[in-house]
Design a protein around this motif. Sequence first.
Motif, PDB file in Angstrom:
ATOM      1  N   ALA A 266       0.831  -1.205   0.000  1.00 52.27           N
ATOM      2  CA  ALA A 266       0.000   0.000   0.000  1.00 52.27           C
ATOM      3  C   ALA A 266       0.863   1.252   0.000  1.00 52.27           C
ATOM      4  N   PRO A 267       0.735   2.105  -1.024  1.00 51.51           N
ATOM      5  CA  PRO A 267       1.476   3.364  -1.029  1.00 51.51           C
ATOM      6  C   PRO A 267       1.060   4.270   0.135  1.00 51.51           C
ATOM      7  N   VAL A 268       2.023   5.010   0.658  1.00 55.66           N
ATOM      8  CA  VAL A 268       1.758   5.931   1.770  1.00 55.66           C
ATOM      9  C   VAL A 268       1.312   7.272   1.205  1.00 55.66           C
ATOM     10  N   LEU A 269       0.112   7.689   1.565  1.00 57.84           N
ATOM     11  CA  LEU A 269      -0.429   8.969   1.109  1.00 57.84           C
ATOM     12  C   LEU A 269      -0.117  10.095   2.086  1.00 57.84           C
ATOM     13  N   ASP A 270      -0.088   9.766   3.367  1.00 54.05           N
ATOM     14  CA  ASP A 270       0.157  10.791   4.378  1.00 54.05           C
ATOM     15  C   ASP A 270       0.702  10.124   5.628  1.00 54.05           C
ATOM     16  N   ASN A 271       1.627  10.792   6.293  1.00 50.85           N
ATOM     17  CA  ASN A 271       2.213  10.291   7.533  1.00 50.85           C
ATOM     18  C   ASN A 271       2.562  11.519   8.375  1.00 50.85           C
TER      19      ASN A 271
ATOM     20  N   GLU B 221      -2.092   7.497   6.382  1.00 52.04           N
ATOM     21  CA  GLU B 221      -3.083   7.188   5.357  1.00 52.04           C
ATOM     22  C   GLU B 221      -2.412   6.374   4.254  1.00 52.04           C
ATOM     23  N   LEU B 222      -2.998   5.220   3.949  1.00 51.66           N
ATOM     24  CA  LEU B 222      -2.467   4.316   2.935  1.00 51.66           C
ATOM     25  C   LEU B 222      -3.467   4.186   1.791  1.00 51.66           C
ATOM     26  N   SER B 223      -2.954   4.022   0.594  1.00 51.83           N
ATOM     27  CA  SER B 223      -3.821   3.815  -0.570  1.00 51.83           C
ATOM     28  C   SER B 223      -4.067   2.324  -0.782  1.00 51.83           C
ATOM     29  N   LEU B 224      -5.321   1.963  -1.011  1.00 53.35           N
ATOM     30  CA  LEU B 224      -5.691   0.585  -1.348  1.00 53.35           C
ATOM     31  C   LEU B 224      -6.119   0.475  -2.810  1.00 53.35           C
ATOM     32  N   GLU B 225      -5.869   1.514  -3.586  1.00 54.81           N
ATOM     33  CA  GLU B 225      -6.316   1.528  -4.976  1.00 54.81           C
ATOM     34  C   GLU B 225      -5.725   0.347  -5.745  1.00 54.81           C
ATOM     35  N   GLY B 226      -6.602  -0.384  -6.415  1.00 56.47           N
ATOM     36  CA  GLY B 226      -6.174  -1.528  -7.206  1.00 56.47           C
ATOM     37  C   GLY B 226      -6.004  -2.811  -6.426  1.00 56.47           C
ATOM     38  N   SER B 227      -6.196  -2.767  -5.104  1.00 54.90           N
ATOM     39  CA  SER B 227      -5.982  -3.965  -4.274  1.00 54.90           C
ATOM     40  C   SER B 227      -7.205  -4.860  -4.212  1.00 54.90           C
ATOM     41  N   GLY B 228      -8.397  -4.278  -4.382  1.00 57.06           N
ATOM     42  CA  GLY B 228      -9.630  -5.031  -4.183  1.00 57.06           C
ATOM     43  C   GLY B 228      -9.976  -5.237  -2.726  1.00 57.06           C
ATOM     44  N   LEU B 229      -9.185  -4.665  -1.811  1.00 53.78           N
ATOM     45  CA  LEU B 229      -9.435  -4.842  -0.386  1.00 53.78           C
ATOM     46  C   LEU B 229     -10.600  -3.973   0.072  1.00 53.78           C
ATOM     47  N   ARG B 230     -11.487  -4.573   0.837  1.00 55.44           N
ATOM     48  CA  ARG B 230     -12.631  -3.873   1.407  1.00 55.44           C
ATOM     49  C   ARG B 230     -12.628  -4.080   2.918  1.00 55.44           C
ATOM     50  N   TYR B 231     -13.152  -3.114   3.639  1.00 54.70           N
ATOM     51  CA  TYR B 231     -13.217  -3.250   5.088  1.00 54.70           C
ATOM     52  C   TYR B 231     -14.447  -2.534   5.625  1.00 54.70           C
ATOM     53  N   GLU B 232     -14.801  -2.879   6.849  1.00 57.65           N
ATOM     54  CA  GLU B 232     -15.901  -2.253   7.564  1.00 57.65           C
ATOM     55  C   GLU B 232     -15.349  -1.596   8.831  1.00 57.65           C
ATOM     56  N   PRO B 233     -16.011  -0.558   9.332  1.00 61.46           N
ATOM     57  CA  PRO B 233     -15.582   0.002  10.620  1.00 61.46           C
ATOM     58  C   PRO B 233     -15.542  -1.093  11.687  1.00 61.46           C
ATOM     59  N   GLY B 234     -14.469  -1.126  12.430  1.00 55.00           N
ATOM     60  CA  GLY B 234     -14.264  -2.179  13.421  1.00 55.00           C
ATOM     61  C   GLY B 234     -13.224  -3.187  12.990  1.00 55.00           C
ATOM     62  N   ASP B 235     -12.953  -3.283  11.685  1.00 58.12           N
ATOM     63  CA  ASP B 235     -11.921  -4.192  11.195  1.00 58.12           C
ATOM     64  C   ASP B 235     -10.534  -3.652  11.519  1.00 58.12           C
ATOM     65  N   ALA B 236      -9.524  -4.479  11.263  1.00 58.22           N
ATOM     66  CA  ALA B 236      -8.135  -4.085  11.512  1.00 58.22           C
ATOM     67  C   ALA B 236      -7.319  -4.247  10.240  1.00 58.22           C
ATOM     68  N   VAL B 237      -6.237  -3.517  10.183  1.00 58.38           N
ATOM     69  CA  VAL B 237      -5.240  -3.694   9.130  1.00 58.38           C
ATOM     70  C   VAL B 237      -4.093  -4.512   9.706  1.00 58.38           C
ATOM     71  N   GLY B 238      -3.720  -5.570   9.002  1.00 61.93           N
ATOM     72  CA  GLY B 238      -2.534  -6.321   9.358  1.00 61.93           C
ATOM     73  C   GLY B 238      -1.343  -5.744   8.620  1.00 61.93           C
ATOM     74  N   VAL B 239      -0.262  -5.476   9.344  1.00 58.88           N
ATOM     75  CA  VAL B 239       0.953  -4.904   8.763  1.00 58.88           C
ATOM     76  C   VAL B 239       2.112  -5.868   8.980  1.00 58.88           C
TER      77      VAL B 239
ATOM     78  N   HIS C  16      -6.935   4.420   6.999  1.00 52.31           N
ATOM     79  CA  HIS C  16      -6.222   5.304   7.912  1.00 52.31           C
ATOM     80  C   HIS C  16      -5.899   4.568   9.212  1.00 52.31           C
ATOM     81  N   LEU C  17      -4.733   4.865   9.771  1.00 58.02           N
ATOM     82  CA  LEU C  17      -4.283   4.244  11.011  1.00 58.02           C
ATOM     83  C   LEU C  17      -3.858   5.312  12.009  1.00 58.02           C
ATOM     84  N   THR C  18      -3.955   4.969  13.285  1.00 61.31           N
ATOM     85  CA  THR C  18      -3.456   5.819  14.361  1.00 61.31           C
ATOM     86  C   THR C  18      -2.391   5.019  15.095  1.00 61.31           C
ATOM     87  N   VAL C  19      -1.151   5.453  15.028  1.00 58.80           N
ATOM     88  CA  VAL C  19      -0.025   4.621  15.472  1.00 58.80           C
ATOM     89  C   VAL C  19       0.829   5.367  16.492  1.00 58.80           C
ATOM     90  N   ALA C  20       1.024   4.771  17.660  1.00 58.20           N
ATOM     91  CA  ALA C  20       1.968   5.288  18.649  1.00 58.20           C
ATOM     92  C   ALA C  20       3.320   4.638  18.384  1.00 58.20           C
TER      93      ALA C  20
END
Length: 600
Positions: free
Chosen positions: A239-244, A260-278, A404-408
């Motif tokens: 995922a390309p980084v759009l903002d950090n 903020e990461l771009s998912l364009e072209g990935s086909g990935l979908r999510y719902e509020p409450g889901d998580a991103v695995g990194v 979008h992620l919130t990361v400490a």
Amino acid sequence: MNAVVATQTGLASLDGDKLSSLERLADGLGPAELYWIAAWSAARADQLQRGILPAQPVKAVGERLTILYGSQTGQAKRIATQLSARAEAAGLAVRLMRADGYAQRDLAKETHLVVVISTQGDAEPPDDARGLVEFILGKRAPKLPGLRYAVLGLGDSSYPQFCAIGRQLDDRFAELGGTRLAPLGEADVDIDAVATPWTERALEQARQALGATQPAARVATLQPVPSRATHHRERPFAAPVLDNQTIVARDAGRDIRHIELSLEGSGLRYEPGDAVGVWPENPPALVDQWLSLLKLDGEHAVHHEGRELPLRRWLTHERELTRLSRPLIAAVADVSGDQELASLLRPDQSSRLAALFADLQPIDLWRRHPTAWSADELVAALRPQTPRLYSIASSQKAVGDEVHLTVAVIDYQAHGEPHWGAASSFLGASSDERGVPVFIEENERFRLPRDDSRDVIMIGPGTGVAPFRAFVQERRETAARGRHWLFFGNRYFSSEFLYQIEWQAALRDGSLDRLDLAFSRDGDAKVYVQQRIREQGRDLYTWLQEGAHLYVCGDANHMAKDVHAALIDVAVAHGGQSQEQAKEWLSDLLQQGRYARDVY
């Protein structure tokens, strides 16, 4: 599923009840699971047409295999679903259920049972299995002399109580008279290394016990409808980084990022409450520390488990360098001959072991117990790198093909040396020069209510506020009718009020109705969100009695427990309940799905 869709898909002949049942079955399932159901259905129809299977109801309880799972992050569900598919293909009658959907009275009638369950934090069951675990471990559990069972525990050996819930259930089933189909399985964070051979053994024992003779369904030959979402845990999307950007003041003393990461072209979908695995890379400075401390050459080729890579590559991409584990402590104790270190692994030393886990990273262990290690020995001793999960801080309806992620960012001094986190440092240093390897981890138990008129109470101190940013965005986009109440806390109002401008705007436009704040270091006395919960207890209890959904996100070991205790106090003070009644009330809310927790 409406009538038009049913007609177009050939389901018009199904009556309303069957269509409703089909909708309930599909609810919450991901693409892979839906495709498997489609393939299994086609295979079963083929067998019925060829006379291999009789068209009859599901076999009686005594002739089937029941598979139960309790899952906080989705891994137990994944393993249980895979086992169910293989058992079905092997000709077994199978019932697959999440623990909170299982009728406890059925336990006394089970004859063949497999349980896949994770352990959270300090020996806690996953939220969806709390009721069932309490029942099995409690006085009301029935005797089970006719039960043949197998338990697979999932855990993280970075915690002292590794796979504790799996062990407790395995012992309890035996105590109640059950007989093991397979020995207890205990899977660490590299889950499949244990889960794959364990499920093979358990399935073979189940087939023998149930006398399965039916040929396997030909599911493997069926091709699912192609999906745009071709990326997953084992095949992440770059995922390309759009903002950090940093979202705390310069003098905050900590680094918290909005990414903020771009998912364009990935086909990935999510719902509020889901998580991103990194999938992270370990910080270069940390890798250099290891090479310097052990006097090893980063270019030395290491052959391990069929792969050959330079040592630096192993340490950067393939090995866990920031989390201690029991096997690692055992390995260092064995090589160094330190009996005091080895003694920490005894059951009666769990508190000392927990203190060690909280205080040290793996490299600190090597510094305290210096011995000569070869590159090959080091790679073999360290655990495989695993992905980190971050609660998603955006609604896809609002941001489109972004996440979008919130990361400490973890970066601190301890024992005279700098220390870093793996994924947080990797994300903190991320830029648009290369992509971040990501996938979506569904969290079906942390969902907004289907009824958009329901009120929502959100408790998320620190970075735990991330999913509630997504919730508010989603409810704004869908023009939800229910009210929204956020409890947020951090150390300082002036420097650590995360997304302050957004919350103030949400209050103005009506997408947030109430906001209660707790900043622990701004006054002489420390104030936390649990104090605000007690202060607003009367209104909070009224909201819940009127049908509101309650969500908690953040630290599992302290915050979540303190919030839970505060909610019990609220029910006692404003609901006239006893302590026991209040605990049962909260347990019932959990069971209903109206009290959901995303804790870590």
